[in-house]
Motif scaffolding. Structure first.
Motif, mmCIF file in Angstrom:
data_model
loop_
_atom_site.group_PDB
_atom_site.id
_atom_site.type_symbol
_atom_site.label_atom_id
_atom_site.label_comp_id
_atom_site.label_asym_id
_atom_site.label_seq_id
_atom_site.Cartn_x
_atom_site.Cartn_y
_atom_site.Cartn_z
ATOM 1 N N VAL A 86 87.860 23.151 66.633
ATOM 2 C CA VAL A 86 88.477 24.491 66.083
ATOM 3 C C VAL A 86 89.598 25.164 66.940
ATOM 4 C CG1 VAL A 86 86.145 24.978 64.644
ATOM 5 C CG2 VAL A 86 86.510 25.559 67.229
ATOM 6 N N ARG A 87 89.860 24.792 68.087
ATOM 7 C CA ARG A 87 90.761 25.059 68.892
ATOM 8 C C ARG A 87 92.270 24.736 68.338
ATOM 9 N NH1 ARG A 87 88.012 23.768 74.629
ATOM 10 N NH2 ARG A 87 87.417 21.953 73.105
ATOM 11 N N GLN A 88 92.158 23.645 67.626
ATOM 12 C CA GLN A 88 93.455 23.208 67.024
ATOM 13 C C GLN A 88 93.627 23.193 65.382
ATOM 14 O OE1 GLN A 88 93.338 18.917 68.533
ATOM 15 N NE2 GLN A 88 93.298 19.679 70.627
ATOM 16 N N LEU A 124 83.455 33.242 87.206
ATOM 17 C CA LEU A 124 83.769 32.568 86.095
ATOM 18 C C LEU A 124 85.530 32.602 86.113
ATOM 19 C CD1 LEU A 124 82.657 32.013 83.016
ATOM 20 C CD2 LEU A 124 83.303 34.363 82.564
ATOM 21 N N SER A 125 85.801 31.216 85.981
ATOM 22 C CA SER A 125 87.156 30.765 86.133
ATOM 23 C C SER A 125 88.066 31.388 84.830
ATOM 24 C CB SER A 125 87.545 29.406 86.478
ATOM 25 O OG SER A 125 87.446 28.726 85.158
ATOM 26 N N GLU A 126 89.511 31.700 84.914
ATOM 27 C CA GLU A 126 89.961 32.032 83.843
ATOM 28 C C GLU A 126 90.079 30.688 82.839
ATOM 29 O OE1 GLU A 126 94.063 32.719 84.903
ATOM 30 O OE2 GLU A 126 93.487 34.257 86.558
ATOM 31 N N ASN A 127 90.012 29.741 83.197
ATOM 32 C CA ASN A 127 89.980 28.947 82.224
ATOM 33 C C ASN A 127 88.470 28.947 81.423
ATOM 34 O OD1 ASN A 127 91.089 26.817 80.542
ATOM 35 N ND2 ASN A 127 89.890 25.044 81.869
ATOM 36 N N ALA A 128 87.392 28.810 82.198
ATOM 37 C CA ALA A 128 86.253 28.892 81.426
ATOM 38 C C ALA A 128 85.884 29.903 80.390
ATOM 39 C CB ALA A 128 85.258 29.245 82.555
#
Ligand code: HXC
Length: 274
Positions: A86-88, A124-128
């Motif tokens: 769903v991200r693409q 929480l990392s930015e990417n997470a």
């Protein structure tokens, strides 16, 4: 009276077909992201039991193919697996095209694909954070964009699977809370923009639901784990959510749009005296 703290996983013995007619969704087609497992798979099964065909959408083709076969065997209706992230958006558009090729229409869309894990905001990392926003919020946006034309044509309906986490400050759930608040907001906009085209949009917000990956991931890890009170004396089941979805898509809900249907046994309303 004290609020019951019950052992989880006491599932009710009922099916939506005990309440609604078997054929209310005959000739209808469901497109369900996240339909390969958990709550969304349960919703798909229930909607198929009432006569609909379905396309289930997810990242893992093996799991989807197996789930589609089991859903077809159980309900006697057609179910196809559609691999997409769903991200693409492009992969979602391909999934929609495959569904139209197989069934010729889409009447119901469940935006259910979601990601979750427990993590304090300080860790929480930015990417997470971004990953969950991309799956839950952008994934919902992409799914709406990919399907809206077909729902206008069929005068269909959306169910966006949200949560109750963001109604208050739920520890370790900053990412999911932010993502689901945005999902609720998207549904409101679809309601007012697409209502004139005959499209309904509602949010189904499950509380704690037993036997799900989401619950397994959260259970025992947060400060409030295992202390969730349930006014109705039990944790929710997948069938509770599935029956609510059947209602929201059914003609009985024809004048219901822009709503959030909370399926949590009333637990959101409890404020314990301390
Ligand atoms: C901290 C974590 C983490 C964890 C992943 N990350 N798991 N951070 N704690 N447990 C971080 C990674 O380190 C990485 O950041 C970033 O998130 C992306 O992780 P990836 O594994 O590379 O991403 P991906 O493979 O796309 O997987 C995304 C996922 C996935 C969300 C982590 O595993 C997933 O979707 N799982 C859950 C599925 C699920 O449970 N669905 C039901 C949701 S229920 P860095 O910085 O290292 O690059 C729900 C409602 C619950 O939503 C309500 C209950 C009451």
């Amino acid at each position: 009276p004290t609020t019951p703290m019950v052992s989880p996983f006491v599932a009710p013995q009922f099916s939506s077909t005990d309440t609604f007619k078997d054929d209310i969704f005959k000739g209808k087609v469901l497109f369900c992201t996240g339909g390969g497992s958990g709550i969304c798979r349960g919703m798909t099964e229930a909607i198929m039991r009432h006569g609909a065909s379905a396309a289930i959408v997810g990242r893992k083709l093996d799991r989807l193919t197996q789930a589609a076969k089991e859903l077809s065997d159980k309900t006697g209706q057609k179910c196809i697996p559609c691999q997409a992230d769903v991200r693409q958006p492009k992969t979602l558009q391909e999934a929609v095209a495959k569904t139209i090729e197989a069934f010729g229409r889409i009447d119901f869309v469940i935006c259910g694909a979601a990601g979750n894990f427990m993590a304090p905001i300080s860790g929480l990392s930015e990417n997470a954070f971004r990953t969950v926003i991309e799956i839950d919020t952008l994934g919902t946006f992409h799914t709406i964009k990919a399907t809206i034309g077909h729902l206008r044509a069929s005068k269909g309906a959306y169910i966006h699977v949200s949560a109750t986490l963001h109604y208050k400050g739920t520890p370790y759930q900053a990412h999911v809370s932010a993502a689901k608040a945005a999902v609720d907001a998207l549904s409101n906009v679809v309601t007012v923009e697409e209502g004139p085209h005959g499209v309904r949009s509602n949010v189904l917000a499950p509380g704690p639901i037993g036997n799900t990956e989401g619950m397994t991931r959260l259970e025992g890890k947060g400060p409030n784990a295992r202390q969730l009170p349930f006014p109705l004396g039990r944790i929710g089941s997948i069938e509770d959510c599935a029956s609510a979805a059947v209602f929201l898509f059914s003609p009985a809900a024809a004048y219901i749009t822009g709503q959030v249907l909370v399926v949590d046994g009333g637990s959101e309303h409890i404020r314990e005296m301390v």
